[in-house]
Design an enzyme around this catalytic site. Structure first.
Site, PDB file in Angstrom:
ATOM      1  N   GLU A 210       0.867  -1.174   0.000  1.00 12.54           N
ATOM      2  CA  GLU A 210       0.000   0.000   0.000  1.00 12.54           C
ATOM      3  C   GLU A 210       0.905   1.225   0.000  1.00 12.54           C
ATOM      4  O   GLU A 210       1.404   1.641   1.041  1.00 12.54           O
ATOM      5  CB  GLU A 210      -0.920  -0.016   1.221  1.00 12.54           C
ATOM      6  CG  GLU A 210      -1.879  -1.193   1.271  1.00 12.54           C
ATOM      7  CD  GLU A 210      -2.880  -1.192   0.119  1.00 12.54           C
ATOM      8  OE1 GLU A 210      -3.107  -0.107  -0.467  1.00 12.54           O
ATOM      9  OE2 GLU A 210      -3.435  -2.253  -0.190  1.00 12.54           O
ATOM     10  N   CYS A 244      -1.937   9.449   2.388  1.00  7.73           N
ATOM     11  CA  CYS A 244      -1.546   8.885   1.093  1.00  7.73           C
ATOM     12  C   CYS A 244      -2.584   9.118   0.008  1.00  7.73           C
ATOM     13  O   CYS A 244      -2.253   9.120  -1.186  1.00  7.73           O
ATOM     14  CB  CYS A 244      -1.255   7.388   1.227  1.00  7.73           C
ATOM     15  SG  CYS A 244      -2.666   6.410   1.782  1.00  7.73           S
TER      16      CYS A 244
END
Length: 489
Positions: A210, A244
């Protein structure tokens, strides 16, 4: 033998006893993790305030609620997720038992990030426990207060042999990566992600990465710019931009740039007052290294709004940059801070070209009233996710698989997707030692007649479900006719 090697060995020995396979045990551990979140909220919020300047309410809203929701979903749905999954039959399996069986992978390494050190570390842990794995948890040493709290408190709730916390920095992580795992789940930057994947390859260990990247945000000139800017400003400044999936930069036509800038100014004032530095809801940059990196990204751009900073307090104010091109320093890496560059383009086609010339982002945002324009962006770009007319909120829907593509990551998680990601989806077929005559076509000697029969079977498109429905319908029709006949008599 290193501490890390001992932890992995202990976890593997405990897993091999089979203790994690019963669903009752998994539910017990998930309930204990739920108790950990509820009973230790004070410790968690205190650590987050020290690490990232998060307020109590922001900590609960952006760190804890999502984990509590994931726990509730997993405990409610675990029996359903773990049940054998029947698959559609074909002419060859018409009389057989065929299904997919979810079994635990084994020992999973979870390497957490520093920007959301609780939610993004515990969310994969929920899925790993639900799937019946043992876990080595490595929180980020950069968010040091949270890391210490996880190491100190989590073993008070979870099985100490099966779920172990290893604290430390790069040397400890490197030592962990030398060990053999059955899956590695890493959340963080692309550079370290490559090292994780390289280490995993030595043991043929599958990985979930991720990562991140520069998530673009296109604003159509005909959309509701005020509402668009409210949602963009909110998403960009959560956790002081250290998210993010925050919108990394704006793409818009020159004719709306001034309006975008003006609306963002209004939103910053509405959300954080005239002085974001004194607002309890505005966070801080994690450390001086990140502070200096972010400040350096403004080089060569015009600061149209904000730009104020206090290194001693880790404060960088909300900042909008203009006169930005694809070659600007701020466009060469993920910002991960409260800077929002505006890049002007001549319409959606140029925006799509600009996006496609770069690495595939974790998420792509588009704001427009025009459904055709939105569908065009979906059809002509690639990203881990696409969200139209909002930002960040797709992460809250556990039914949507979350993850990147290319440089923004690989693998998907949230809800059932985490369970599947950390399970071996085992194909099972149970046949009977009967009706052997039907198998004669597959045995030597191979003849033209056998091949002809094989072609008919393999290439036939018999819809077994439709056939079954027709049989059921025929039975019900016959039964109805029988009842009517009896009634007429």
């Amino acid at each position: 033998m290193s501490r890390e090697q001992l932890a992995v060995q202990q976890a593997r020995r405990s897993f091999q006893t089979g203790r994690t396979k019963p669903l009752g045990f998994r539910l017990q551990q998930l309930r204990r993790l739920q108790s950990f979140i509820r009973e230790r909220k004070g410790d968690i919020k205190d650590a987050l305030q020290k690490d990232l300047g998060k307020s109590e309410r922001a900590s609960e809203l952006y760190e804890l609620l999502v984990v509590e929701a994931e726990l509730h979903l997993s405990m409610t749905k675990l029996a359903e997720w773990a049940a054998p999954r029947l698959v559609e039959k074909n002419i060859f399996t018409l009389l057989d038992e065929v299904y997919v069986w979810s079994e635990p992978l084994g020992v999973v390494l979870i390497i957490g990030p520093w920007n959301y050190p609780w939610s993004l570390t515990l969310l994969p842990l929920v899925g790993a426990i639900a799937a019946g794995n043992a876990v080595i948890l490595k929180p980020s040493e950069i968010s040091s207060n949270s890391s210490k709290a996880i190491e100190r408190l989590l073993p008070l709730y979870l099985d100490k042999d099966l779920y172990q916390v290893v604290e430390g920095g790069a040397p400890e992580t490197q030592e962990l990566l030398k060990q053999r795992f059955d899956h590695i789940f890493y959340t963080g930057g692309t550079a370290v992600g490559k090292l994780v994947m390289e280490a995993a390859a030595r043991h043929l260990t599958p990985v979930t990465l991720e990562l991140g990247g520069k998530s673009p945000c296109y604003i159509d000139k005909d959309c509701d710019v005020r509402t668009a800017c409210r949602r963009i400003t909110w998403a960009k400044l959560i956790n002081c931009g250290q998210t993010c999936i925050a919108p990394d930069f704006i793409l818009c036509e020159p004719s709306v740039q001034d309006k975008v800038l003006e609306e963002i100014k209004k939103c910053v004032k509405e959300f954080y007052s005239d002085s974001p530095k004194t607002s309890n809801d505005y966070g801080r940059i994690i450390n001086q290294r990140q502070f200096k990196r972010i400040m350096g990204l403004m080089e060569g751009c015009t600061v149209a709004f904000g730009g104020d900073a206090d290194e001693a307090r880790g404060y960088i104010g909300p900042t909008v940059l203009t006169n930005v091109t694809g070659d600007s320093k701020v466009m060469q890496e993920e910002i991960f801070g409260p800077l929002l560059p505006i890049v002007t383009v001549d319409g959606v086609d140029e925006a799509i070209q600009f996006i496609n010339e770069r690495e595939k982002p974790l998420v792509l945002y588009v704001f427009s009233h025009d459904d055709k324009l939105i569908k065009k962006v979906i059809a002509e770009t690639s990203s881990g996710a696409l969200v139209a007319n909002d930002c960040v909120v797709h992460f809250l829907d556990s039914a949507l698989p979350f993850g990147g593509v290319g440089h923004s990551g690989m693998g998907r998680y949230r809800g059932r997707h985490t369970f599947d990601q950390l399970s071996n989806l085992r194909s099972c077929m149970i046949k009977q030692l009967k009706m052997e005559g039907l198998n004669s076509m597959r045995y030597p000697p191979h003849t033209a007649e056998k091949l002809s029969w094989a072609r008919r079977f393999v290439l036939s498109h018999l819809n077994v479900r439709r056939l079954r429905n027709m049989v059921v319908l025929a039975i019900l029709t016959g039964l109805a006719a029988f009842v009517v006949q009896r009634f007429l008599r």
